[in-house]
Design an enzyme around this catalytic site. Structure first.
Site, short mmCIF file in Angstrom:
data_model
loop_
_atom_site.label_atom_id
_atom_site.label_comp_id
_atom_site.label_asym_id
_atom_site.label_seq_id
_atom_site.Cartn_x
_atom_site.Cartn_y
_atom_site.Cartn_z
N LYS A 1 53.21 48.87 42.22
CA LYS A 1 52.32 48.75 43.35
C LYS A 1 52.79 49.39 44.69
CE LYS A 1 50.01 45.01 45.91
NZ LYS A 1 50.21 43.48 45.97
N SER B 1 45.28 41.26 45.69
CA SER B 1 45.51 42.82 45.93
C SER B 1 46.03 43.69 45.09
CB SER B 1 46.31 42.80 47.29
OG SER B 1 47.81 42.43 46.99
N SER C 1 48.05 37.31 44.36
CA SER C 1 47.63 38.93 44.33
C SER C 1 48.42 39.54 42.92
CB SER C 1 48.59 39.61 45.67
OG SER C 1 47.53 39.64 46.45
#
Lengths: 494, 492
Positions: free
Chosen positions: B74, B149, B173
């Site tokens: 990420k 997210s 997330s």
């Protein structure tokens, strides 16, 4: 005492100090970047100092140790649990735009120190000053305004983060101070204590010790507090004193002429010797404090606290008391000797080597201090070692040499050290204490100056001084002064 | 095929690290135009790393546990020398001079970085729609969001572009996009994994964790990234147990708590409810005991979260002022203007909204009503869990109230978007480990996920129950096809 108050009739000043002390750890409070002062801008930075994304603070354990030791020396109560908070405001010298500080749970609260207030022409008095709290926080960087000689004309600003993240202890006094002198003495005692502990160099010029003053005036000790004004930018104790005294007068005048005193921050202008308004401070700023989630609670167990307490040195106030009470020194001598720990250590080593404290104090605070200061030496490196001074003091006391001879050999000893006894023997500087030898010289002198002898016997007794001078000249100052005077008096009378 | 099997094949020389990397790079090439999981593909570095591993193996060196395993990361985890943008214009050109602890541990374990994945800007969102670089797409249906997210990480694993990924979870997330994309996503206990190098959103909630296609693989990645870190004071010093060994422990007799409030939650999709209840029954069939549990404060998590997380974010994001790095507005004539305009230009709407909420919640006069009150409720939520874990081993809930929604579905209603995290937030509030395991599909063929929540540091127990369920249910045998090149056509 408290001269200002007396002079102003019923007006009384109420003063509190916020003192920022840079803790002298080699690395910063939350990272291992160096704390060295005076290097090229932005050479002591790292990702944590600059607050780069993803970096985290880790508390330097030596900072905690220094803060707790400082707090113990200020008689503060150490919190077993405390925490860090974020104090938020935008300014480019603050890399994260928040400062990691301590808000509602500081490491230490509720202490006091004893301050000796001495002023020329006034009685020296001792006053206990309360201390509200001590907390740890990180220092900010510095802005350098460029493009012009003056701030007003600068076209841009440069940021130096070398100072950012240096550990600070903020020490907040209670509003117990009443005069500029008291404020200066308080600040100076804080500095002295920090230097004794070795937790800060207290260098005001380099900003290792910075004081902000909060000051108001009121009509008498029972009246409510007046409007508080903050003064910044004082970089000496004398500036603190003058700024306070100036501000007290300014506020009294304002009240007496019906002008308002506004809550504001004022700057001390050293050149003009006055305070001037910097910014108004209507209501307090909203720093949006909240607990720092990147650092866990600060835990100081009783064991850890007591082991740090056991490492504290004897502090200046205790030394002053001991010197006066146990060693019989004057308040003044005790104060001078304890001002800096190396001098006190030197003094104590001399006394430990057997010297009379009063005599040792005189030598140290006189010729030796002058030499050390003039040549910027440290007592620890002084070639003239404490036991050698003790030896010299002992020789004077034992009548082996006169004070005059001691003064003669002192410069050499200060430069190179050595045994005073050996030097005196080697150079034949020992005192002439044989009455027969002195009598012979006296008789010789009287024979050589018949007119002066006549005049003396005619009543001009002051001429004894002339003969003492001649005698000392003839003996190279080595004649035992007491014995010489005694024999001279006898012989002069006939 | 899982990490353990690939490791065996790599060690036996049946496949080279280079081949494995090239296959995944080809897969990215083939599908990422649609999925947009990646913000940057680090192909050159990946091939070089893979070659080094092959050389080491050829030289007879023992390979570390993840040698040659291609992963995505990420883009809010700092990678030294590789742009780390947080999907924000503010950090569009930010190249960290340091490596995050978790990725450093992965590279030391031999893992190969394929690239950095998309996220909602600064991890604020549940769909990747707030990414400055455009959203990622759900591999099961490119018309739908992958969740967020960590949507890019979840999508990259679901689309077969990598064997695993790391994401971060502040309010769900990791778990919510894992649920939307039909993969395993684990949020460890707060402090189990170092946050050094994770760009902070809400520091007291953020935690890094793995995305994988199996529970066993999640255990493999957690094994490598977990453990104390002197650079993170909030990282726990507790020893790291053998997570893979834990998977084999029998589950018969374990008590699984069914959190009543979750199944009564407003907006819970009946298909999700039915699927998760069916999964509970499957656990019962495996010998677990189902226990009805009440956590009265569970549904207060979301209100609490939207005070605490923005409060911390408002401080964490204050550093982006255009002074030292990141976006700086041109032509400002004062410092205040430079800061204000840099932030107005550099941050998207959602980030600005949360900074404003947080600043408000911490302001004098409001801090007691909002921030402090929220902290008190947080304590109550934690107590609910403490009480529950006195009687059960793990808690079972749906991961998300719905399956993946369409792009723009919540564009005009941030609150509706916030509800996507309703069921995941409480675990963050209490700092507990929680995992998403796929448990079925809705009528549109979209994945449904169940969430297991464990007590502090009970990751072994969590992984154990999840693994047994996964092996019994075989939900993961079905892989996304929609609009994508079939995975099987690329791998040998």
């Amino acid at each position: 005492m408290a001269g200002q108050v007396a002079q102003q009739g019923d007006w009384e000043a109420v003063i509190g100090l916020e003192t920022h002390v840079q803790l002298g750890t080699a690395s910063k409070i939350f990272t291992c970047a160096s704390t060295a002062f005076g290097d090229d801008p932005n050479t002591h930075i790292d990702p944590v100092v600059c607050g780069l994304p993803g970096t985290l603070p880790v508390l330097n354990q030596t900072v905690l140790e220094y803060a707790v030791k400082a707090a113990l020396a200020l008689n503060l109560r150490i919190a077993e649990h405390s925490k860090f908070d974020r104090k938020q405001y935008f300014y480019p010298d603050l890399p994260k735009n928040y400062q990691i500080s301590q808000y509602d749970e500081p490491i230490a609260e509720d202490g006091w120190i004893e301050v000796e207030v001495a002023e020329k022409g006034k009685d020296t008095y001792v006053k206990k000053i309360g201390i509200e709290r001590l907390h740890m926080e990180e220092d900010a960087g510095k802005l350098v305004h460029a493009g012009s000689d003056r701030l007003a004309g600068s076209t841009h600003s440069l940021v130096d983060y070398n100072r950012a993240g240096v550990a600070l202890a903020e020490i907040v006094s209670k509003p117990d101070l009443r005069t500029g002198r008291e404020a200066a003495e308080y600040a100076s005692e804080i500095r002295r204590i920090m230097r004794y502990l070795g937790v800060s160099d207290g260098n005001m010029q380099e900003g290792s010790l910075r004081c902000d003053v909060n000051i108001s005036v009121r009509r008498g000790p029972d009246a409510p507090f007046g409007t508080k004004v903050e003064i910044k930018n004082m970089n000496s104790f004398s500036a603190i004193q003058k700024a306070c005294d100036y501000e007290i007068q300014r506020q009294i005048k304002a009240y007496e002429s019906g002008e308002p005193v506004v809550q504001e921050t004022r700057l001390w202008d050293e050149g003009k010797q006055l305070t001037k308004s910097m910014r108004s401070k209507e209501g307090s700023s909203d720093y949006r404090y909240f607990p720092e989630p990147d650092l866990g609670p600060i835990e100081v167990s009783a064991e850890r606290r007591e082991s740090w307490r056991a490492e504290l040195p004897e502090l200046p106030a205790a030394k002053r008391h001991r010197y006066a009470e146990q060693l019989g020194l004057s308040q003044y001598d005790a104060r001078v000797l304890t001002d800096e720990r190396p001098m006190a250590d030197y003094f104590e080593a001399v006394v430990a080597a057997g010297a009379d404290p009063k005599a040792a104090a005189n030598w140290i605070t006189g010729d030796i201090a002058a030499h050390v200061n003039a040549n910027r030496l440290s007592y620890a490196q002084l070639p003239f070692r404490p036991e050698q001074l003790a030896e010299m003091v002992g020789m004077i006391e034992g009548g082996v040499i006169s004070g005059k001879i001691a003064k003669e050999i002192l410069p050499g000893l200060l430069e190179q050290g050595g045994s005073p006894k050996a030097i005196v023997e080697e150079r034949g500087l020992g005192m002439i204490s044989d009455p027969a030898a002195i009598t012979a010289i006296v008789e010789e002198l009287l024979a050589a100056h018949p007119e002066e002898v006549e005049a003396f016997r005619g009543g001009k007794t002051k001429l004894q001084g002339f003969f003492v001078g001649q005698l000392m000249k003839k003996t190279g100052g080595k004649a035992d002064p007491k014995l010489a005077n005694q024999i001279l008096s006898q012989k002069l009378k006939g | 095929m899982g990490i353990a099997e690939w490791r065996g094949r790599l060690q036996r020389g049946e496949v080279s690290a280079r081949e494995l990397t090239d296959q995944h790079l080809a897969r990215i090439e083939a599908v990422d135009g649609t999925v947009h999981a990646f913000l940057e593909v680090t192909a050159e570095r990946a091939r070089a790393d893979a070659d080094r591993i092959d050389a080491a193996r050829a030289a007879g060196e023992a390979l570390p546990p993840l040698a040659g395993i291609p992963l995505s990361i990420k883009d809010n985890l700092c990678t030294q020398g590789i742009r780390t943008t947080c999907s924000s214009r503010m950090l569009e050109s930010f190249v960290p001079p340091y490596e995050s602890t978790v990725t450093e541990r992965l590279w030391q374990a031999g893992a190969v970085l394929l690239g950095k994945t998309n996220l909602d800007e600064f991890a604020m969102g549940s769909s990747t729609e707030t990414s400055y670089f455009g959203p990622s797409r759900n591999p099961w249906d490119p018309e739908r969001v992958p969740g967020g997210s960590s949507g890019g990480s979840a999508a990259s694993v679901a689309a077969g572009e990598c064997l695993g990924s790391l994401g971060s979870d502040t309010g769900g997330s990791i778990r919510q996009p894992a649920s939307f994309c039909g993969v395993v996503g684990l949020k460890p206990t707060y402090g189990r994994v170092s946050r050094w190098g994770l760009v902070a959103f809400a520091s007291s909630l953020d935690q890094v964790g793995p995305f994988t296609t199996s529970v066993a693989d999640a255990a493999e990645l957690l094994q490598v990234i977990a453990g104390a870190d002197p650079r993170d004071s909030t990282c726990l010093k507790a020893p790291v147990p053998d997570y893979t060994a834990a998977l084999q422990q029998p589950v018969a007799g374990l008590r699984v708590g069914i959190v009543r409030e979750c199944f009564e939650a407003e907006g819970l999709d009946p298909a999700v409810k039915a699927s998760v209840m069916a999964a509970a029954e499957q656990l019962q069939a495996l010998g677990c005991e189902l226990v009805d549990v009440s956590c009265p404060r569970f549904n207060d998590g979301i209100a609490t979260y939207y005070v605490i997380a923005p409060s911390e974010a408002s401080a964490n994001l204050a550093r982006y002022d255009g002074v030292k790095y990141g976006h700086r507005a041109e032509g400002a004539t004062s410092l205040a203007e430079m800061t204000a305009r840099s932030r107005a230009e550099g941050f998207g709407d959602e980030v600005q909204r949360r900074i404003l909420i947080g600043t408000y919640a911490l302001s004098a006069g409001y801090v007691d009503a909002y921030y402090r009150k929220a902290q008190q409720v947080r304590t109550l939520i934690r107590r609910d869990f403490d009480r529950a874990f006195e009687t059960v081993d793990v808690l079972l809930t749906p991961t998300a109230p719905t399956t993946a929604f369409r792009f723009g579905a919540h564009a005009d209603d941030p609150l509706a978007m916030y509800l996507a995290d309703l069921l995941t937030i409480p675990a963050n509030m209490a700092g507990l480990p929680a995992i998403n395991v796929p448990c079925g599909f809705d009528a549109q063929g979209l994945p449904i996920g169940l969430q297991l929540i464990g007590a502090v540091l009970q990751e072994p127990r969590l992984l154990q129950v999840a693994h047994h369920y996964e092996q019994a249910a075989r939900v993961m045998d079905r892989r996304p096809q929609a609009g994508l090149v079939p995975e099987a056509s690329l791998l040998p």
